[in-house]
Design a protein around this motif. Sequence first.
Motif, PDB file in Angstrom:
ATOM      1  N   MET A  65      -4.357  -0.621  -5.027  1.00  0.00           N
ATOM      2  CA  MET A  65      -3.937   0.736  -5.393  1.00  0.00           C
ATOM      3  C   MET A  65      -3.146   0.766  -6.697  1.00  0.00           C
ATOM      4  SD  MET A  65      -2.476   1.823  -1.676  1.00  0.00           S
ATOM      5  CE  MET A  65      -3.487   2.115  -0.237  1.00  0.00           C
ATOM      6  N   SER A  66      -2.964  -0.386  -7.335  1.00  0.00           N
ATOM      7  CA  SER A  66      -2.115  -0.504  -8.529  1.00  0.00           C
ATOM      8  C   SER A  66      -0.717   0.053  -8.269  1.00  0.00           C
ATOM      9  CB  SER A  66      -2.760   0.200  -9.731  1.00  0.00           C
ATOM     10  OG  SER A  66      -4.027  -0.322  -9.959  1.00  0.00           O
ATOM     11  N   LEU A  67      -0.141  -0.365  -7.158  1.00  0.00           N
ATOM     12  CA  LEU A  67       1.206   0.073  -6.772  1.00  0.00           C
ATOM     13  C   LEU A  67       2.068  -1.164  -6.518  1.00  0.00           C
ATOM     14  CD1 LEU A  67       0.660   2.770  -3.962  1.00  0.00           C
ATOM     15  CD2 LEU A  67       1.683   3.146  -6.232  1.00  0.00           C
ATOM     16  N   PRO A  68       3.390  -1.073  -6.758  1.00  0.00           N
ATOM     17  CA  PRO A  68       4.249  -2.169  -6.300  1.00  0.00           C
ATOM     18  C   PRO A  68       4.166  -2.260  -4.775  1.00  0.00           C
ATOM     19  CG  PRO A  68       5.468  -0.597  -7.678  1.00  0.00           C
ATOM     20  CD  PRO A  68       4.124   0.031  -7.385  1.00  0.00           C
ATOM     21  N   PRO A  69       4.213  -3.486  -4.211  1.00  0.00           N
ATOM     22  CA  PRO A  69       4.059  -3.635  -2.760  1.00  0.00           C
ATOM     23  C   PRO A  69       5.005  -2.744  -1.953  1.00  0.00           C
ATOM     24  CG  PRO A  69       4.040  -5.777  -3.823  1.00  0.00           C
ATOM     25  CD  PRO A  69       4.331  -4.779  -4.901  1.00  0.00           C
TER      26      PRO A  69
ATOM     27  N   VAL B 260       3.459  -8.302   7.112  1.00  0.00           N
ATOM     28  CA  VAL B 260       3.843  -7.135   6.313  1.00  0.00           C
ATOM     29  C   VAL B 260       3.571  -7.416   4.832  1.00  0.00           C
ATOM     30  CG1 VAL B 260       5.728  -5.616   5.611  1.00  0.00           C
ATOM     31  CG2 VAL B 260       5.632  -6.458   7.972  1.00  0.00           C
ATOM     32  N   THR B 261       3.922  -8.615   4.397  1.00  0.00           N
ATOM     33  CA  THR B 261       3.765  -8.963   2.975  1.00  0.00           C
ATOM     34  C   THR B 261       2.294  -8.972   2.569  1.00  0.00           C
ATOM     35  OG1 THR B 261       5.784 -10.267   3.097  1.00  0.00           O
ATOM     36  CG2 THR B 261       4.294 -10.750   1.257  1.00  0.00           C
ATOM     37  N   MET B 262       1.436  -9.505   3.446  1.00  0.00           N
ATOM     38  CA  MET B 262       0.001  -9.510   3.135  1.00  0.00           C
ATOM     39  C   MET B 262      -0.510  -8.084   2.985  1.00  0.00           C
ATOM     40  SD  MET B 262      -1.050 -12.477   5.809  1.00  0.00           S
ATOM     41  CE  MET B 262      -2.794 -12.699   5.472  1.00  0.00           C
ATOM     42  N   VAL B 263      -0.151  -7.213   3.925  1.00  0.00           N
ATOM     43  CA  VAL B 263      -0.607  -5.821   3.858  1.00  0.00           C
ATOM     44  C   VAL B 263      -0.105  -5.182   2.565  1.00  0.00           C
ATOM     45  CG1 VAL B 263      -0.428  -3.535   4.905  1.00  0.00           C
ATOM     46  CG2 VAL B 263      -0.720  -5.540   6.371  1.00  0.00           C
ATOM     47  N   ARG B 264       1.185  -5.313   2.297  1.00  0.00           N
ATOM     48  CA  ARG B 264       1.771  -4.628   1.139  1.00  0.00           C
ATOM     49  C   ARG B 264       1.224  -5.173  -0.178  1.00  0.00           C
ATOM     50  NH1 ARG B 264       5.276  -0.947   1.736  1.00  0.00           N
ATOM     51  NH2 ARG B 264       6.191  -0.518   3.789  1.00  0.00           N
ATOM     52  N   ARG B 265       1.110  -6.495  -0.302  1.00  0.00           N
ATOM     53  CA  ARG B 265       0.652  -7.068  -1.582  1.00  0.00           C
ATOM     54  C   ARG B 265      -0.838  -6.822  -1.815  1.00  0.00           C
ATOM     55  NH1 ARG B 265       4.219 -12.358  -3.215  1.00  0.00           N
ATOM     56  NH2 ARG B 265       6.226 -11.380  -2.736  1.00  0.00           N
TER      57      ARG B 265
ATOM     58  N   LYS C  94      -0.540  -0.014  15.647  1.00  0.00           N
ATOM     59  CA  LYS C  94      -1.485  -0.553  14.664  1.00  0.00           C
ATOM     60  C   LYS C  94      -1.113  -0.036  13.277  1.00  0.00           C
ATOM     61  CE  LYS C  94      -6.415  -1.111  13.884  1.00  0.00           C
ATOM     62  NZ  LYS C  94      -7.778  -0.884  14.327  1.00  0.00           N
ATOM     63  N   VAL C  95      -1.025  -0.931  12.315  1.00  0.00           N
ATOM     64  CA  VAL C  95      -0.604  -0.493  10.978  1.00  0.00           C
ATOM     65  C   VAL C  95      -1.746   0.264  10.295  1.00  0.00           C
ATOM     66  CG1 VAL C  95      -1.169  -2.738   9.911  1.00  0.00           C
ATOM     67  CG2 VAL C  95       0.491  -1.218   8.813  1.00  0.00           C
ATOM     68  N   ARG C  96      -1.385   1.400   9.672  1.00  0.00           N
ATOM     69  CA  ARG C  96      -2.392   2.252   9.032  1.00  0.00           C
ATOM     70  C   ARG C  96      -1.977   2.587   7.607  1.00  0.00           C
ATOM     71  NH1 ARG C  96      -2.664   3.722  14.379  1.00  0.00           N
ATOM     72  NH2 ARG C  96      -4.801   3.834  15.158  1.00  0.00           N
ATOM     73  N   ALA C  97      -2.975   2.705   6.727  1.00  0.00           N
ATOM     74  CA  ALA C  97      -2.739   3.149   5.352  1.00  0.00           C
ATOM     75  C   ALA C  97      -3.899   4.046   4.964  1.00  0.00           C
ATOM     76  CB  ALA C  97      -2.661   1.951   4.406  1.00  0.00           C
ATOM     77  N   GLU C  98      -3.654   4.958   4.010  1.00  0.00           N
ATOM     78  CA  GLU C  98      -4.689   5.919   3.651  1.00  0.00           C
ATOM     79  C   GLU C  98      -5.858   5.227   2.942  1.00  0.00           C
ATOM     80  OE1 GLU C  98      -2.974   9.680   2.517  1.00  0.00           O
ATOM     81  OE2 GLU C  98      -4.772  10.009   1.282  1.00  0.00           O
ATOM     82  N   GLY C  99      -7.071   5.568   3.343  1.00  0.00           N
ATOM     83  CA  GLY C  99      -8.269   5.118   2.626  1.00  0.00           C
ATOM     84  C   GLY C  99      -8.815   3.773   3.044  1.00  0.00           C
ATOM     85  N   VAL C 100      -8.122   3.049   3.938  1.00  0.00           N
ATOM     86  CA  VAL C 100      -8.633   1.746   4.410  1.00  0.00           C
ATOM     87  C   VAL C 100      -8.387   1.616   5.907  1.00  0.00           C
ATOM     88  CG1 VAL C 100      -8.401   0.325   2.322  1.00  0.00           C
ATOM     89  CG2 VAL C 100      -6.431   0.631   3.835  1.00  0.00           C
ATOM     90  N   GLU C 101      -9.111   0.668   6.504  1.00  0.00           N
ATOM     91  CA  GLU C 101      -8.893   0.326   7.917  1.00  0.00           C
ATOM     92  C   GLU C 101      -8.317  -1.082   7.959  1.00  0.00           C
ATOM     93  OE1 GLU C 101      -9.292   2.217  10.527  1.00  0.00           O
ATOM     94  OE2 GLU C 101     -10.314   3.932   9.623  1.00  0.00           O
ATOM     95  N   LEU C 102      -7.286  -1.277   8.780  1.00  0.00           N
ATOM     96  CA  LEU C 102      -6.545  -2.548   8.775  1.00  0.00           C
ATOM     97  C   LEU C 102      -6.402  -3.106  10.185  1.00  0.00           C
ATOM     98  CD1 LEU C 102      -3.525  -1.302   6.612  1.00  0.00           C
ATOM     99  CD2 LEU C 102      -5.485  -2.617   5.781  1.00  0.00           C
ATOM    100  N   SER C 103      -6.266  -4.435  10.275  1.00  0.00           N
ATOM    101  CA  SER C 103      -5.833  -5.050  11.521  1.00  0.00           C
ATOM    102  C   SER C 103      -5.074  -6.339  11.196  1.00  0.00           C
ATOM    103  CB  SER C 103      -7.025  -5.354  12.437  1.00  0.00           C
ATOM    104  OG  SER C 103      -6.555  -5.842  13.680  1.00  0.00           O
TER     105      SER C 103
END
Length: 227
Positions: free
Chosen positions: A57-61, A46-51, A79-88
């Motif tokens: 995105m210039s956002l706090p994690p 979670v920390t890797m994704v958020r940081r 599967k974790v998803r965020a706008e504008g990117v693909e993650l695994s």
Amino acid sequence: MNEVEVWWARVDQARPEFLADLNSVERERYARYLRDADKARFLLGVTMVRRLLGARMSLPPANVVLDRTCRDCGKPHGKVRAEGVELSVTHSGEWVGLAIGTAPVGLDVERIDAAQDVDGVARMSLAPDELAELARAHDKPRAFATYWTRKEALLKATGEGIAGLQSVVVSGPDRVAAVVRWDDRVGPAQLVDVAVGGPTEVDAGHLAALAVLSAEPPVVRVDQFRV
Ligand SMILES: CC(C)(COP(=O)(O)OP(=O)(O)OC[C@H]1O[C@@H](n2cnc3c(N)ncnc32)[C@H](O)[C@@H]1OP(=O)(O)O)[C@@H](O)C(=O)NCCC(=O)NCCS
Ligand SMILES: [Zn+2]
């Protein structure tokens, strides 16, 4: 260009203060893990994704919006998803990995377990050609982990998960990673093996593979996550 970043962190990099950036769903999932190592691997993922996304995105994690909805049951363990990117995200043994791409990605790491009953699990997960090749392997746990990571990476890219294991055929352990049979799934897929650990430290006790749903082979950059 089809670029994919692969980030690795060691399980001992997890710190209790990382919990502050988790949302309520993530805290609940963290609390439910019984073993400390499972807690640490989840927290680090979670920390890797958020940081890493926060930095892009210039956002706090803590403000990075993540969707973890499971496509099978709707619970927040998909599967974790965020706008504008693909993650695994992937975790096993000592390592936690994160792939970030522009096309759908699937990353899978496995610790090679020399004591594993490879034959039992292989019968339930490998296709007949793969089983025949596994039977000829000198180092069965390593050969099986090669098959498993390659197949699982593909199924994590599509979001299917382990249910589709026997319907995907990949190249064997002594060959370069490649999709051999992909049945009736839509579109091309790329498959590559990835070193676990980062540019200066390769851990031969773990194997990893990356799949990308694209026509173009990916340019992969592997790095170690620093906290
Ligand atoms: C989900 C699954 C692909 C994970 O594989 P695994 O080798 O156990 O674990 P890994 O550490 O490599 O991967 C876990 C990550 O995969 C991601 N994930 C979850 N479901 C996924 C899916 N269907 N496709 C791709 N990625 C998925 C998550 O981000 C998870 O990490 P996180 O929750 O800590 O962020 C595998 O367990 C599976 O296919 N399970 C069967 C389906 C299932 O149980 N669904 C839930 C019940 S409805
Ligand atoms: Zn589910």
